[in-house]
Design a protein around this motif. Sequence first.
Motif, PDB file in Angstrom:
ATOM      1  N   ALA A  19     -24.313   9.030   4.348  1.00  0.00           N
ATOM      2  CA  ALA A  19     -24.895   9.707   5.518  1.00  0.00           C
ATOM      3  C   ALA A  19     -24.583   8.956   6.807  1.00  0.00           C
ATOM      4  O   ALA A  19     -24.172   7.790   6.775  1.00  0.00           O
ATOM      5  N   SER A  20     -24.793   9.621   7.939  1.00  0.00           N
ATOM      6  CA  SER A  20     -24.489   8.972   9.217  1.00  0.00           C
ATOM      7  C   SER A  20     -25.560   7.915   9.537  1.00  0.00           C
ATOM      8  O   SER A  20     -26.710   8.024   9.115  1.00  0.00           O
ATOM      9  N   ILE A  21     -25.120   6.919  10.272  1.00  0.00           N
ATOM     10  CA  ILE A  21     -26.015   5.807  10.618  1.00  0.00           C
ATOM     11  C   ILE A  21     -27.044   6.259  11.648  1.00  0.00           C
ATOM     12  O   ILE A  21     -28.204   5.872  11.611  1.00  0.00           O
ATOM     13  N   ILE A  22     -26.590   7.088  12.592  1.00  0.00           N
ATOM     14  CA  ILE A  22     -27.514   7.599  13.609  1.00  0.00           C
ATOM     15  C   ILE A  22     -28.071   8.921  13.103  1.00  0.00           C
ATOM     16  O   ILE A  22     -27.321   9.823  12.749  1.00  0.00           O
ATOM     17  N   MET A  23     -29.390   8.998  13.067  1.00  0.00           N
ATOM     18  CA  MET A  23     -30.034  10.224  12.592  1.00  0.00           C
ATOM     19  C   MET A  23     -30.942  10.768  13.698  1.00  0.00           C
ATOM     20  O   MET A  23     -31.212  10.088  14.692  1.00  0.00           O
ATOM     21  N   HIS A  24     -31.429  11.964  13.499  1.00  0.00           N
ATOM     22  CA  HIS A  24     -32.350  12.567  14.482  1.00  0.00           C
ATOM     23  C   HIS A  24     -33.557  11.620  14.675  1.00  0.00           C
ATOM     24  O   HIS A  24     -34.104  11.122  13.690  1.00  0.00           O
ATOM     25  N   PRO A  25     -33.977  11.386  15.931  1.00  0.00           N
ATOM     26  CA  PRO A  25     -35.084  10.446  16.125  1.00  0.00           C
ATOM     27  C   PRO A  25     -36.374  10.853  15.411  1.00  0.00           C
ATOM     28  O   PRO A  25     -37.191   9.990  15.068  1.00  0.00           O
ATOM     29  N   ASP A  26     -36.526  12.150  15.119  1.00  0.00           N
ATOM     30  CA  ASP A  26     -37.749  12.570  14.404  1.00  0.00           C
ATOM     31  C   ASP A  26     -37.795  12.017  12.985  1.00  0.00           C
ATOM     32  O   ASP A  26     -38.872  11.923  12.389  1.00  0.00           O
ATOM     33  N   VAL A  27     -36.619  11.662  12.446  1.00  0.00           N
ATOM     34  CA  VAL A  27     -36.598  11.044  11.103  1.00  0.00           C
ATOM     35  C   VAL A  27     -37.477   9.798  11.120  1.00  0.00           C
ATOM     36  O   VAL A  27     -38.270   9.543  10.212  1.00  0.00           O
ATOM     37  N   TRP A  28     -37.339   9.029  12.194  1.00  0.00           N
ATOM     38  CA  TRP A  28     -38.060   7.737  12.265  1.00  0.00           C
ATOM     39  C   TRP A  28     -39.516   7.916  12.669  1.00  0.00           C
ATOM     40  O   TRP A  28     -40.345   7.066  12.413  1.00  0.00           O
ATOM     41  N   ARG A  29     -39.794   9.067  13.315  1.00  0.00           N
ATOM     42  CA  ARG A  29     -41.195   9.416  13.594  1.00  0.00           C
ATOM     43  C   ARG A  29     -41.869   9.744  12.255  1.00  0.00           C
ATOM     44  O   ARG A  29     -42.947   9.266  11.942  1.00  0.00           O
ATOM     45  N   ALA A  30     -41.172  10.572  11.460  1.00  0.00           N
ATOM     46  CA  ALA A  30     -41.741  11.013  10.178  1.00  0.00           C
ATOM     47  C   ALA A  30     -41.896   9.842   9.203  1.00  0.00           C
ATOM     48  O   ALA A  30     -42.907   9.723   8.513  1.00  0.00           O
ATOM     49  N   SER A  31     -40.906   8.962   9.164  1.00  0.00           N
ATOM     50  CA  SER A  31     -40.944   7.874   8.174  1.00  0.00           C
ATOM     51  C   SER A  31     -41.963   6.802   8.545  1.00  0.00           C
ATOM     52  O   SER A  31     -42.331   5.990   7.712  1.00  0.00           O
ATOM     53  N   GLY A  32     -42.389   6.795   9.805  1.00  0.00           N
ATOM     54  CA  GLY A  32     -43.353   5.788  10.253  1.00  0.00           C
ATOM     55  C   GLY A  32     -42.688   4.588  10.906  1.00  0.00           C
ATOM     56  O   GLY A  32     -43.358   3.678  11.380  1.00  0.00           O
TER      57      GLY A  32
ATOM     58  N   PHE B 111     -33.857  11.206   1.520  1.00  0.00           N
ATOM     59  CA  PHE B 111     -35.004  12.125   1.534  1.00  0.00           C
ATOM     60  C   PHE B 111     -34.680  13.371   2.349  1.00  0.00           C
ATOM     61  O   PHE B 111     -34.961  14.484   1.930  1.00  0.00           O
ATOM     62  N   THR B 112     -34.063  13.171   3.541  1.00  0.00           N
ATOM     63  CA  THR B 112     -33.782  14.350   4.374  1.00  0.00           C
ATOM     64  C   THR B 112     -32.753  15.254   3.689  1.00  0.00           C
ATOM     65  O   THR B 112     -32.737  16.449   3.926  1.00  0.00           O
ATOM     66  N   ASN B 113     -31.896  14.678   2.834  1.00  0.00           N
ATOM     67  CA  ASN B 113     -30.884  15.473   2.126  1.00  0.00           C
ATOM     68  C   ASN B 113     -31.299  15.847   0.709  1.00  0.00           C
ATOM     69  O   ASN B 113     -30.467  16.295  -0.085  1.00  0.00           O
ATOM     70  N   PHE B 114     -32.574  15.642   0.405  1.00  0.00           N
ATOM     71  CA  PHE B 114     -33.023  15.894  -0.983  1.00  0.00           C
ATOM     72  C   PHE B 114     -32.617  17.291  -1.464  1.00  0.00           C
ATOM     73  O   PHE B 114     -31.975  17.451  -2.495  1.00  0.00           O
ATOM     74  N   SER B 115     -32.958  18.314  -0.670  1.00  0.00           N
ATOM     75  CA  SER B 115     -32.680  19.688  -1.134  1.00  0.00           C
ATOM     76  C   SER B 115     -31.183  19.967  -1.130  1.00  0.00           C
ATOM     77  O   SER B 115     -30.666  20.630  -2.046  1.00  0.00           O
ATOM     78  N   ASN B 116     -30.467  19.480  -0.102  1.00  0.00           N
ATOM     79  CA  ASN B 116     -29.008  19.684  -0.056  1.00  0.00           C
ATOM     80  C   ASN B 116     -28.351  19.168  -1.330  1.00  0.00           C
ATOM     81  O   ASN B 116     -27.527  19.842  -1.946  1.00  0.00           O
ATOM     82  N   VAL B 117     -28.704  17.950  -1.706  1.00  0.00           N
ATOM     83  CA  VAL B 117     -28.065  17.331  -2.877  1.00  0.00           C
ATOM     84  C   VAL B 117     -28.528  18.022  -4.156  1.00  0.00           C
ATOM     85  O   VAL B 117     -27.714  18.393  -5.007  1.00  0.00           O
ATOM     86  N   GLN B 118     -29.823  18.224  -4.264  1.00  0.00           N
ATOM     87  CA  GLN B 118     -30.359  18.799  -5.516  1.00  0.00           C
ATOM     88  C   GLN B 118     -29.758  20.176  -5.770  1.00  0.00           C
ATOM     89  O   GLN B 118     -29.319  20.475  -6.882  1.00  0.00           O
TER      90      GLN B 118
ATOM     91  N   LEU C 232     -40.977  12.541   1.118  1.00  0.00           N
ATOM     92  CA  LEU C 232     -40.644  13.974   1.093  1.00  0.00           C
ATOM     93  C   LEU C 232     -41.711  14.769   1.841  1.00  0.00           C
ATOM     94  O   LEU C 232     -41.396  15.665   2.627  1.00  0.00           O
ATOM     95  N   LYS C 233     -42.962  14.422   1.635  1.00  0.00           N
ATOM     96  CA  LYS C 233     -44.051  15.164   2.302  1.00  0.00           C
ATOM     97  C   LYS C 233     -44.032  14.931   3.810  1.00  0.00           C
ATOM     98  O   LYS C 233     -44.275  15.846   4.594  1.00  0.00           O
ATOM     99  N   GLN C 234     -43.735  13.684   4.212  1.00  0.00           N
ATOM    100  CA  GLN C 234     -43.690  13.388   5.651  1.00  0.00           C
ATOM    101  C   GLN C 234     -42.592  14.186   6.342  1.00  0.00           C
ATOM    102  O   GLN C 234     -42.785  14.760   7.399  1.00  0.00           O
ATOM    103  N   HIS C 235     -41.400  14.221   5.708  1.00  0.00           N
ATOM    104  CA  HIS C 235     -40.282  14.952   6.322  1.00  0.00           C
ATOM    105  C   HIS C 235     -40.551  16.461   6.301  1.00  0.00           C
ATOM    106  O   HIS C 235     -40.140  17.175   7.213  1.00  0.00           O
TER     107      HIS C 235
ATOM    108  N   LEU D 249     -41.940  12.444  -7.533  1.00  0.00           N
ATOM    109  CA  LEU D 249     -42.274  11.072  -7.124  1.00  0.00           C
ATOM    110  C   LEU D 249     -40.968  10.278  -7.037  1.00  0.00           C
ATOM    111  O   LEU D 249     -39.962  10.662  -7.636  1.00  0.00           O
ATOM    112  N   VAL D 250     -41.015   9.166  -6.286  1.00  0.00           N
ATOM    113  CA  VAL D 250     -39.771   8.433  -6.024  1.00  0.00           C
ATOM    114  C   VAL D 250     -39.889   6.955  -6.398  1.00  0.00           C
ATOM    115  O   VAL D 250     -40.820   6.265  -5.964  1.00  0.00           O
ATOM    116  N   ILE D 251     -38.937   6.501  -7.198  1.00  0.00           N
ATOM    117  CA  ILE D 251     -38.804   5.061  -7.484  1.00  0.00           C
ATOM    118  C   ILE D 251     -37.547   4.595  -6.757  1.00  0.00           C
ATOM    119  O   ILE D 251     -36.484   5.203  -6.915  1.00  0.00           O
ATOM    120  N   GLU D 252     -37.667   3.525  -5.989  1.00  0.00           N
ATOM    121  CA  GLU D 252     -36.543   3.091  -5.150  1.00  0.00           C
ATOM    122  C   GLU D 252     -36.149   1.638  -5.419  1.00  0.00           C
ATOM    123  O   GLU D 252     -36.850   0.720  -5.010  1.00  0.00           O
TER     124      GLU D 252
END
Length: 579
Positions: free
Chosen positions: A76-89, A284-291, A414-417, A439-442
């Motif tokens: 993925a690109s290094i620069i993402m929409h700033p709302d990504v970082w709002r959502a992630s905290g 997470f933002t690409n979860f549905s795209n990839v799945q 996923l819920k935050q995004h 659920l996510v294990i990372e």
Amino acid sequence: MAHPEKKKASTEPEIMEKLVALCKQRGFVFQSSEIYGGLKSCYDYGPLGTELKRNVKAEWWRAMVHSREDIVGLDASIIMHPDVWRASGHLAGFADPMATCARCGKSFRADHVWELLLDSGWYQALLELYQNNEVSSLVLKRWAEQKGKKLAPNLALCRDPDGTLARLAEKTGGEIPGSLTFKEFVQHLTTEQLERTGLQNPCLECGGELQEPRAFNLMFRTSLGPVDPIEAFIARMRQKQAQLVGACSTPNNTEWLDLLRQECKAAVEESAVYLRPETAQAMFTNFSNVQQSMRMKLPFGIAQQGKSFRNEITVKHFTFRSCEFEQMEMEFFCHPPEFTPPGAKTDMQWFEYWSNERLNWYARLGLRKEKLRLRAHEANEMAHYAKACNDIEYEYPWGWGELEGIAHRTDYDLKQHEKHSGKKLTYFDPLVNKHYHPLVIEPAAGADRAALAFLIDGFAEEPPPPGTNEGRTVLRLHPRLAPVKLAVFPLVKKEGMPEAARKIVDEFSQCGIKASYDEKDAIGRRYRRQDECGTPYCITVDGQTAQDGSVTIRERDSMKQERIQVAEAVKVVQKRLAE
Ligand code: GAP
């Protein structure tokens, strides 16, 4: 009197100093922008370091993606929409506490001040006096007027020796330092108005008093598009000119400063974007795209490698904590307990599974088992959304520290995004005919941190073998991680040996195995040069080669040599690399 343990003024254990020197000499790692004096906590990988890091990443990709059917990759690109970082905290909470010196304006990690002070010249000088029981009013006054004035001019003791010593004596009932611990003693030498401020911590550089810590966001901000934030700010101020003039005309009021800050923030935010501080969010933002594109069924993972950026303030221990680094992260999406099919692994079993898998990966690639451990996080160490967290720790020369983290991130991201984007990020489970959040294990690793651990673990200085007087420095890197797999030497530069050796190098190159040719210096020096680079095998072409087509192959760690046929050489090395 309790004496703190005396630490040496040097910032690194000796082995680290040797390793850093070797890394520069042999082309593994250089300081970034070295010819301009270097850039703090930024590093450049030289030719061998580049190969090593690529090998680390290749091994991770092989283990996590290519050898499994349940994990797919992402870039993925290094620069993402700033709302990504709002959502992630990250915008609100990805911060370290910073304390700024009221005198010189320099800032430091507030929670690391006392550890960092151990590297400060003035602190060490006072510590020495304290440890040698040489602390008295007279000695301190003389120290303040001579050495202290140069080393820590803003320490209260140096600015006002008489006043500071009088206050100290009052506190201890006349005896200095009395029963004060060294930390309290230094705090008293820093503090001018105890009643008003309480005990204060000193600036590492000048001894001035540090102000109350404030949160400092670690994300690098930049701007996207043709907007220059400075011009945007000026345009805003033009519109507010009247308000600004009004605010400035009232002496001693901070209204104009508040206005400036508010407008400046708004102007910057118009075009602000951030360099990602972790690769995870794009998974997470690409979860549905990839799945959906790959028709993945739970449980499955998305893996990614790439640069992340953090404006780290405390930087120590070479590449351990850098501002720009590469992460190797995988988000493994699994069933919540209520939807886990009978007999399938539960979320907590996956958490245990990945903790062990990742620990074993490091051991398989050669890190000594006794230098590795899993450490479960205490409840107060975990992010508020995490259900469990294990650190894989390595015993670095400066002590145990994090190598990789395995976190159970629940369904938080996923819920935050979903909340911030308004787009569904659920999984449709045909077995139960329901949409839900997995659920996510990372497992989150660092390529630079892993490369550093492999370098440290492999670094050895061996004494001379019996009957000889020359020891060697060797990097015992796992053959698959070694930058160069094979060096080929002609014993002498004549009788067709160089040509035969070059032919062997060519054969290896054609098979995709990195080999190098070396004819300079005596054979023993050539071996030692390769040992320092971690090259696991050396082949020597000698007089016998022309007669029977054989060469010697020498193994780096055991230094054992055996004769093999040139025609078999590629196969022999390939077999060993596959072990
Ligand atoms: N997505 C979770 C995450 O980023 P982290 O513990 O902050 O978790 C994961 O980072 C790994 O990335 C660490 O275990 C470490 O290997 C590496 N890492 C983090 N910050 C780093 C830095 N400043 N320099 C080098 N490596 C770093």
